[in-house]
Motif scaffolding. Structure first.
Motif, short mmCIF file in Angstrom:
data_model
loop_
_atom_site.label_atom_id
_atom_site.label_comp_id
_atom_site.label_asym_id
_atom_site.label_seq_id
_atom_site.Cartn_x
_atom_site.Cartn_y
_atom_site.Cartn_z
N THR A 127 1.22 3.29 12.08
CA THR A 127 2.45 2.95 11.40
C THR A 127 2.31 3.58 10.02
O THR A 127 1.53 3.13 9.21
CB THR A 127 2.60 1.43 11.24
OG1 THR A 127 2.36 0.83 12.50
CG2 THR A 127 3.98 1.08 10.75
N PRO A 128 3.01 4.68 9.81
CA PRO A 128 2.78 5.38 8.54
C PRO A 128 3.06 4.48 7.34
O PRO A 128 4.00 3.71 7.33
CB PRO A 128 3.76 6.55 8.59
CG PRO A 128 4.04 6.75 10.04
CD PRO A 128 3.97 5.37 10.65
N VAL A 129 2.21 4.61 6.37
CA VAL A 129 2.38 3.88 5.12
C VAL A 129 3.50 4.54 4.32
O VAL A 129 3.76 5.72 4.46
CB VAL A 129 1.05 3.96 4.34
CG1 VAL A 129 1.22 3.62 2.89
CG2 VAL A 129 0.01 3.07 4.98
N THR A 130 4.18 3.74 3.52
CA THR A 130 5.21 4.30 2.65
C THR A 130 4.59 5.32 1.72
O THR A 130 3.57 5.07 1.10
CB THR A 130 5.81 3.17 1.78
OG1 THR A 130 6.18 2.11 2.64
CG2 THR A 130 7.02 3.66 1.01
N SER A 131 5.22 6.47 1.63
CA SER A 131 4.74 7.48 0.70
C SER A 131 5.58 7.43 -0.57
O SER A 131 6.80 7.28 -0.51
CB SER A 131 4.87 8.88 1.31
OG SER A 131 3.81 9.10 2.19
N SER B 172 2.04 10.83 -2.22
CA SER B 172 2.29 12.10 -1.53
C SER B 172 1.90 13.26 -2.43
O SER B 172 2.15 13.25 -3.62
CB SER B 172 3.74 12.20 -1.08
OG SER B 172 4.60 12.26 -2.17
N ILE C 256 0.85 -1.18 0.00
CA ILE C 256 0.00 0.00 0.00
C ILE C 256 0.89 1.23 0.00
O ILE C 256 1.82 1.33 0.80
CB ILE C 256 -0.90 0.03 1.25
CG1 ILE C 256 -1.65 -1.29 1.40
CG2 ILE C 256 -1.90 1.18 1.17
CD1 ILE C 256 -2.17 -1.53 2.79
N TYR C 257 0.63 2.14 -0.89
CA TYR C 257 1.42 3.36 -0.95
C TYR C 257 0.50 4.56 -0.85
O TYR C 257 -0.58 4.57 -1.42
CB TYR C 257 2.20 3.44 -2.27
CG TYR C 257 3.09 2.27 -2.52
CD1 TYR C 257 4.32 2.17 -1.90
CD2 TYR C 257 2.67 1.24 -3.37
CE1 TYR C 257 5.14 1.07 -2.12
CE2 TYR C 257 3.48 0.14 -3.60
CZ TYR C 257 4.72 0.06 -2.97
OH TYR C 257 5.52 -1.03 -3.19
N ASN C 258 0.98 5.54 -0.14
CA ASN C 258 0.27 6.80 -0.07
C ASN C 258 0.87 7.70 -1.14
O ASN C 258 2.07 7.88 -1.20
CB ASN C 258 0.48 7.39 1.32
CG ASN C 258 -0.08 8.77 1.45
OD1 ASN C 258 -1.21 9.02 1.04
ND2 ASN C 258 0.71 9.67 2.00
N ARG D 123 4.31 16.06 13.23
CA ARG D 123 4.83 15.07 12.30
C ARG D 123 4.02 15.04 11.01
O ARG D 123 4.54 14.88 9.93
CB ARG D 123 4.79 13.72 12.99
CG ARG D 123 5.32 12.61 12.13
CD ARG D 123 5.68 11.45 13.02
NE ARG D 123 5.63 10.22 12.29
CZ ARG D 123 5.65 9.04 12.87
NH1 ARG D 123 5.65 8.96 14.18
NH2 ARG D 123 5.63 7.96 12.15
N LEU E 91 -3.55 7.30 4.55
CA LEU E 91 -3.98 6.22 5.42
C LEU E 91 -2.80 5.75 6.26
O LEU E 91 -1.73 5.56 5.75
CB LEU E 91 -4.43 5.04 4.58
CG LEU E 91 -5.69 5.22 3.78
CD1 LEU E 91 -5.92 3.98 2.93
CD2 LEU E 91 -6.86 5.44 4.69
N GLU E 92 -3.04 5.57 7.51
CA GLU E 92 -2.02 4.94 8.32
C GLU E 92 -2.62 3.68 8.92
O GLU E 92 -3.81 3.55 9.06
CB GLU E 92 -1.56 5.87 9.44
CG GLU E 92 -0.91 7.14 8.94
CD GLU E 92 -1.93 8.25 8.76
OE1 GLU E 92 -3.03 8.13 9.31
OE2 GLU E 92 -1.61 9.22 8.07
N LEU E 93 -1.75 2.80 9.24
CA LEU E 93 -2.24 1.51 9.71
C LEU E 93 -1.64 1.19 11.06
O LEU E 93 -0.66 1.76 11.46
CB LEU E 93 -1.83 0.43 8.72
CG LEU E 93 -2.20 0.75 7.28
CD1 LEU E 93 -1.36 -0.07 6.35
CD2 LEU E 93 -3.66 0.50 7.07
N PHE E 94 -2.26 0.30 11.71
CA PHE E 94 -1.61 -0.17 12.93
C PHE E 94 -1.78 -1.67 13.03
O PHE E 94 -2.69 -2.25 12.47
CB PHE E 94 -2.15 0.55 14.16
CG PHE E 94 -3.63 0.44 14.35
CD1 PHE E 94 -4.15 -0.50 15.21
CD2 PHE E 94 -4.49 1.29 13.67
CE1 PHE E 94 -5.52 -0.60 15.39
CE2 PHE E 94 -5.85 1.20 13.85
CZ PHE E 94 -6.37 0.25 14.71
#
Lengths: 192, 73
Positions: free
Chosen positions: B8-12, A14, A10-12, A128, A33-36
């Protein structure tokens, strides 16, 4: 939300659509999107959920200070109030699951705080992800991504819970977070 | 409130990296996922992207192939 469903790559993007259109690399806030990771027991879920609600509440109250718009202020206040209600529900649930009766401050100090150690404070977190606090769009986008995390946490926890009543309370809170997302997106739509 | 537990930030990746991904994997093998609102999607989106507004994402993930890389915006 997606990592738990088997998505591994999965890529955000930017800069989102803007960066794509102009084909230039910019340094935008990472509001994607961030995941945990999820491997929490029911007890741990409640503790983490409580911390999350606390964070959401702080976030909304913080954001409320940052917007001038009366309607937005009311929206954030309302969302903050509901998170407080969730905290109370979660504490009740914790007592029920563990068979204890823990006062709120003891619970926060002995259970929630240690579980949250090593993380970022709300201020650090905001820094951040550096949303443009003047931009309602950025604030709302961040709020939506946080609510999505909350929704995901509760849903997974509800699916895993053995006791039906625990599961149903978690599902109820999950649905409320979903309602929050819809409210926030409606508000975004109205702005557009 | 401390956040590390949840995020956990996703790869950008930037637009150029995304385009390289398409070149490397083939256009059919990369999913572009638009999680914005329909209005925003209509105003402009990356060609062939799949629209699932954030609020519906959890219920509609089945529409996507988990084996393909997903670029979210």
């Amino acid at each position: 939300m997606m990592a738990g469903k088997g998505f591994t790559r999965i890529y955000n993007l930017s800069g989102g659509i803007k960066a794509w259109n102009s084909e230039v690399a910019v340094g935008p806030p990472e509001l994607g999107l961030e995941l945990f990771d999820g491997a929490e027991s029911a007890e741990q879920t409640i503790i983490v959920g409580y911390g999350l609600e606390q964070g959401l509440r702080e976030f909304y109250l913080d954001m409320q200070q940052n917007v001038d718009d009366k309607e937005a202020k009311e929206l954030f206040q309302m969302l903050a109030d509901i998170e407080l209600l969730h905290q109370k529900q979660l504490l009740k649930l914790y007592d029920q699951v563990t068979g204890t009766s823990m006062p709120e401050d003891t619970f926060e100090k002995e259970k929630v705080q240690p579980a949250m150690e090593g993380g970022l404070t709300t201020a650090q977190y905001l820094e951040r992800f550096s949303p443009d606090l003047e931009s309602k769009l950025d604030i709302l986008s961040l709020a939506i991504s946080i609510e999505a995390q909350a929704l995901d946490l509760y849903q997974r926890a509800a699916d895993k819970a053995d006791q039906e009543d625990v599961s149903s309370i978690l599902r109820h809170i999950a649905n409320e977070e979903r309602t929050h997302i819809n409210k926030l997106t409606q508000y975004l739509d109205a702005m557009a | 409130m401390l956040w590390k537990q949840f995020f956990t930030p996703v790869t950008s990746i930037d637009a150029n990296q995304a385009k390289k991904l398409v070149l490397d994997e083939g256009a059919d093998n990369v999913t572009f996922l638009d999680v914005r609102q329909p209005k925003e999607y209509m105003a402009g989106h990356i060609p062939a992207s799949h629209l699932i507004p954030m609020g519906e994402l959890d219920k509609r993930l089945g529409e996507l192939d988990p084996n393909k890389p997903v670029v979210v915006y």
